[in-house]
Write an enzyme that holds these catalytic residues in place. Structure first.
Site, PDB file in Angstrom:
ATOM      1  CG  HIS A 108      50.174  66.945  29.701  1.00  0.00           C
ATOM      2  ND1 HIS A 108      49.061  67.635  29.283  1.00  0.00           N
ATOM      3  CD2 HIS A 108      50.809  66.564  28.569  1.00  0.00           C
ATOM      4  CE1 HIS A 108      49.019  67.674  27.976  1.00  0.00           C
ATOM      5  NE2 HIS A 108      50.078  67.029  27.502  1.00  0.00           N
TER       6      HIS A 108
ATOM      7  CD  GLU B 168      40.547  73.276  28.838  1.00  0.00           C
ATOM      8  OE1 GLU B 168      40.350  73.916  27.801  1.00  0.00           O
ATOM      9  OE2 GLU B 168      40.818  72.071  28.820  1.00  0.00           O
TER      10      GLU B 168
END
Length: 169
Positions: free
Chosen positions: A53, A84
């Site tokens: 991450h 995203e």
């Protein structure tokens, strides 16, 4: 601070919702065209699963910066829409102009090399573009759905491309 996304440094979703509403009202008053680009990072889950991450966060920051550098006018704004996912609001921009800018963003990100911990990553994005000629009122949610359906079409057509919203699709 309450308008910026802390990770990406660009405007956040809350600010997007306010700006979209304001730009739709302004467009209606001025009878001008508003365009919206929605895009997301292709196969982003794989980036997080493969590299972690922290790397995913850096990818989001790099893509945010690169996409924002493609905007030419002070009135054009970019937002982190979700994980995203990103949105770009383009006041006084028709569909053809928005498609050109979307392709410019796509190309810049495709050519972006992100170097982290001696590894170089590249990412691709899929983009959906919609425009609204403000002679008729439109709900913000429907306008978002227009761009989202074009984004979905880009993903279904192989990703790493720009698709435009056309009625009936």
């Amino acid at each position: 601070l309450n308008t910026l996304d802390s990770l990406s440094g660009i405007f956040n979703r809350r600010h997007f919702d306010k700006r979209l509403q304001a730009e739709l009202r302004r467009g209606r008053r001025e009878l001008s065209t508003l365009s919206l680009i929605l895009f997301d990072i292709d196969h982003f889950k794989k980036v997080n699963d493969t590299y972690g991450h922290t790397t995913g966060d850096e990818v989001i920051r790099s893509i945010s910066l690169t996409a924002s550098q493609q905007l030419n006018r002070a009135t054009d704004e970019i937002f982190r829409y979700g994980g995203e996912e990103f949105a770009v609001l383009l006041p006084n921009t028709d569909l053809a102009g928005a498609k050109i800018l979307a392709e410019k963003i796509r190309s810049a990100i495709e050519n972006l090399n992100i170097t982290l911990n001696e590894q170089t990553l590249s990412c691709k994005i899929s983009l959906g573009v919609a425009s609204h000629n403000s002679k008729e009122p439109i709900e913000p949610g429907f306008f978002i759905e227009m761009a989202d359906s074009a984004l979905y079409k880009a993903k279904q057509s192989g990703r790493n491309q720009v698709q435009i919203y056309e009625k009936g699709n």
